[in-house]
Scaffold this motif. Structure first.
Motif, short mmCIF file in Angstrom:
data_model
loop_
_atom_site.label_atom_id
_atom_site.label_comp_id
_atom_site.label_asym_id
_atom_site.label_seq_id
_atom_site.Cartn_x
_atom_site.Cartn_y
_atom_site.Cartn_z
N SER A 199 -2.56 16.13 -0.88
CA SER A 199 -2.64 14.96 -1.76
C SER A 199 -2.51 13.67 -0.96
O SER A 199 -3.19 12.67 -1.27
N ILE A 200 -1.65 13.66 0.04
CA ILE A 200 -1.49 12.46 0.86
C ILE A 200 -2.80 12.10 1.54
O ILE A 200 -3.20 10.92 1.60
N GLY A 201 -3.50 13.11 2.08
CA GLY A 201 -4.79 12.84 2.70
C GLY A 201 -5.79 12.25 1.72
O GLY A 201 -6.52 11.31 2.05
N ILE A 202 -5.83 12.80 0.51
CA ILE A 202 -6.75 12.28 -0.51
C ILE A 202 -6.33 10.88 -0.95
O ILE A 202 -7.17 9.98 -1.09
N LEU A 203 -5.03 10.68 -1.16
CA LEU A 203 -4.55 9.36 -1.58
C LEU A 203 -4.90 8.28 -0.58
O LEU A 203 -5.30 7.17 -0.96
N TRP A 204 -4.74 8.59 0.70
CA TRP A 204 -5.00 7.58 1.72
C TRP A 204 -6.47 7.19 1.78
O TRP A 204 -6.81 6.07 2.14
N ILE A 205 -7.35 8.16 1.44
CA ILE A 205 -8.79 7.87 1.41
C ILE A 205 -9.15 7.04 0.19
O ILE A 205 -9.94 6.09 0.27
N VAL A 206 -8.55 7.38 -0.95
CA VAL A 206 -8.88 6.70 -2.21
C VAL A 206 -8.24 5.32 -2.30
O VAL A 206 -8.77 4.42 -2.96
N LEU A 207 -7.11 5.13 -1.59
CA LEU A 207 -6.34 3.89 -1.73
C LEU A 207 -7.15 2.64 -1.40
O LEU A 207 -7.14 1.67 -2.15
N VAL A 208 -7.84 2.65 -0.25
CA VAL A 208 -8.49 1.43 0.23
C VAL A 208 -9.54 0.92 -0.76
O VAL A 208 -9.52 -0.27 -1.14
N PRO A 209 -10.48 1.76 -1.26
CA PRO A 209 -11.41 1.22 -2.27
C PRO A 209 -10.71 0.82 -3.56
O PRO A 209 -11.16 -0.11 -4.24
N SER A 217 0.83 -1.21 0.00
CA SER A 217 0.00 0.00 0.00
C SER A 217 0.86 1.26 0.00
O SER A 217 0.58 2.22 -0.73
N LEU A 218 1.91 1.28 0.81
CA LEU A 218 2.79 2.45 0.86
C LEU A 218 3.50 2.65 -0.48
O LEU A 218 3.70 3.80 -0.92
N LYS A 219 3.87 1.56 -1.14
CA LYS A 219 4.50 1.67 -2.45
C LYS A 219 3.54 2.29 -3.46
O LYS A 219 3.94 3.16 -4.26
N ARG A 220 2.28 1.89 -3.42
CA ARG A 220 1.29 2.47 -4.33
C ARG A 220 1.08 3.94 -4.06
O ARG A 220 0.93 4.76 -4.98
N ILE A 221 1.06 4.31 -2.77
CA ILE A 221 0.93 5.72 -2.41
C ILE A 221 2.12 6.51 -2.95
O ILE A 221 1.96 7.60 -3.53
N LEU A 222 3.31 5.98 -2.78
CA LEU A 222 4.53 6.67 -3.23
C LEU A 222 4.54 6.83 -4.74
O LEU A 222 4.85 7.92 -5.26
N VAL A 223 4.18 5.79 -5.48
CA VAL A 223 4.16 5.87 -6.94
C VAL A 223 3.13 6.89 -7.40
O VAL A 223 3.39 7.73 -8.27
N GLY A 224 1.93 6.83 -6.82
CA GLY A 224 0.88 7.79 -7.20
C GLY A 224 1.29 9.22 -6.91
O GLY A 224 1.05 10.13 -7.71
N LEU A 225 1.95 9.43 -5.76
CA LEU A 225 2.38 10.78 -5.39
C LEU A 225 3.49 11.28 -6.32
O LEU A 225 3.49 12.45 -6.74
N LEU A 226 4.45 10.41 -6.65
CA LEU A 226 5.54 10.81 -7.54
C LEU A 226 5.02 11.14 -8.94
O LEU A 226 5.45 12.13 -9.56
N LEU A 227 4.08 10.34 -9.43
CA LEU A 227 3.50 10.63 -10.74
C LEU A 227 2.74 11.95 -10.72
O LEU A 227 2.81 12.74 -11.67
N ALA A 228 2.02 12.20 -9.62
CA ALA A 228 1.29 13.47 -9.49
C ALA A 228 2.25 14.65 -9.45
O ALA A 228 1.98 15.71 -10.03
N LEU A 229 3.39 14.48 -8.79
CA LEU A 229 4.40 15.55 -8.75
C LEU A 229 5.00 15.78 -10.13
O LEU A 229 5.20 16.94 -10.54
N LEU A 230 5.31 14.71 -10.84
CA LEU A 230 5.91 14.84 -12.17
C LEU A 230 4.96 15.52 -13.15
O LEU A 230 5.40 16.19 -14.09
N ILE A 231 3.66 15.35 -12.94
CA ILE A 231 2.68 16.00 -13.82
C ILE A 231 2.30 17.38 -13.29
O ILE A 231 2.28 18.37 -14.03
N GLY A 232 2.01 17.47 -12.00
CA GLY A 232 1.44 18.68 -11.43
C GLY A 232 2.40 19.85 -11.33
O GLY A 232 2.03 20.99 -11.60
N VAL A 233 3.66 19.58 -10.92
CA VAL A 233 4.60 20.69 -10.71
C VAL A 233 4.99 21.37 -12.02
O VAL A 233 4.87 22.60 -12.14
N PRO A 234 5.45 20.64 -13.05
CA PRO A 234 5.78 21.33 -14.31
C PRO A 234 4.58 22.03 -14.93
O PRO A 234 4.69 23.16 -15.43
#
Length: 242
Positions: A179-189, A56-73
């Motif tokens: 984003s972490i708060g949202i990710l943690w809510i969305v992850l379980v379903p 689960s933590l790996k999925r959170i990390l991957v989702g967050l990194l992808l969001a950073l790579l898209i969102g910041v630029p």
């Protein structure tokens, strides 16, 4: 001490809810704090639990990194152009209001089951706070900083690295925390999409085994892990701001 007192009050409310609205000697007893904490202690001694937590933590990390790579630029680009901001804001606000979970049937049909649809849903959920906070950070940059960099003949790359990125980093970290708060809510379903590991999968497994005290233990563990991730994000933000 006040925070600990608040947590103790929450525990008392949980205990009272079981005793006032349920049968302490029936099925409700499996959801009691005593049974939950006992099951949590047992699960903490199991290597299987740590495997699910890691997935689960790996999925959170991957989702967050992808969001950073898209969102910041994208946020840097939009924040630097009023015309681009005006052109993209309606579309982004429209997409942001669509629940990530509503895309679940679509991504399953297109990507099948497994990690890929989960990464897509997590990235879709996490990208908006990062993108919008990055845009806000660029717009709040002190114009004198940019003027100074131009007067010193700084290149665009040097201006980006030395002026813009440090200036917006606080806003980006705010977006990361949201984003972490949202990710943690969305992850379980999301982890109920036919995968065979993860905290969401383990909750379904405990339900199917009628291990209700373990189910509550997993709910409690999800809350603890989410609290720790949020505390980490808050610490990074506080350290940068101060």
């Amino acid at each position: 001490m006040l925070g600990i007192g608040g947590l103790l009050c929450l525990l008392i409310i949980w205990w009272l809810g079981i005793h006032l609205f349920g049968d302490p000697k029936g099925l409700s007893a499996r959801f009691s704090p005593q049974a939950t904490l006992a099951s949590l202690w047992t699960l903490l001694g199991s290597a299987e639990l740590y495997g699910h937590v890691w997935v689960s933590l790996k999925r959170i990390l991957v989702g967050l990194l992808l969001a950073l790579l898209i969102g910041v630029p994208l946020g840097l680009l939009i924040g630097s152009s009023r015309n681009l901001e005006a052109a993209t804001t309606p579309a982004f606000q429209f997409l942001r209001m669509i629940s990530p979970l509503s895309w679940m049937p679509v991504v399953v049909m297109l990507m099948g089951v497994g990690d890929q649809p989960i990464y897509f849903l997590l990235t879709f959920a996490a990208v908006w706070p990062i993108l919008l906070n990055t845009v806000a950070g660029v717009k709040q940059l002190d114009p004198r900083w940019l003027q100074l960099s131009r007067s010193l003949s700084a290149s665009r790359r040097e201006t980006l690295i030395k002026v813009i990125m440090p200036g917006v980093l606080g806003h980006v970290l705010t977006g990361v925390r949201l984003s972490i708060g949202i990710l943690w809510i969305v992850l379980v379903p999301c982890e109920m999409l036919g995968v065979s590991a993860g905290l969401g999968y383990f909750i379904l497994d405990t339900r199917d085994r009628l291990a209700y005290s373990e189910l509550m233990a997993m709910v409690l563990l999800i809350g603890v892990l989410g609290f720790m991730l949020d505390a980490l994000a808050r610490g990074l933000h506080r350290r940068w701001v101060h």
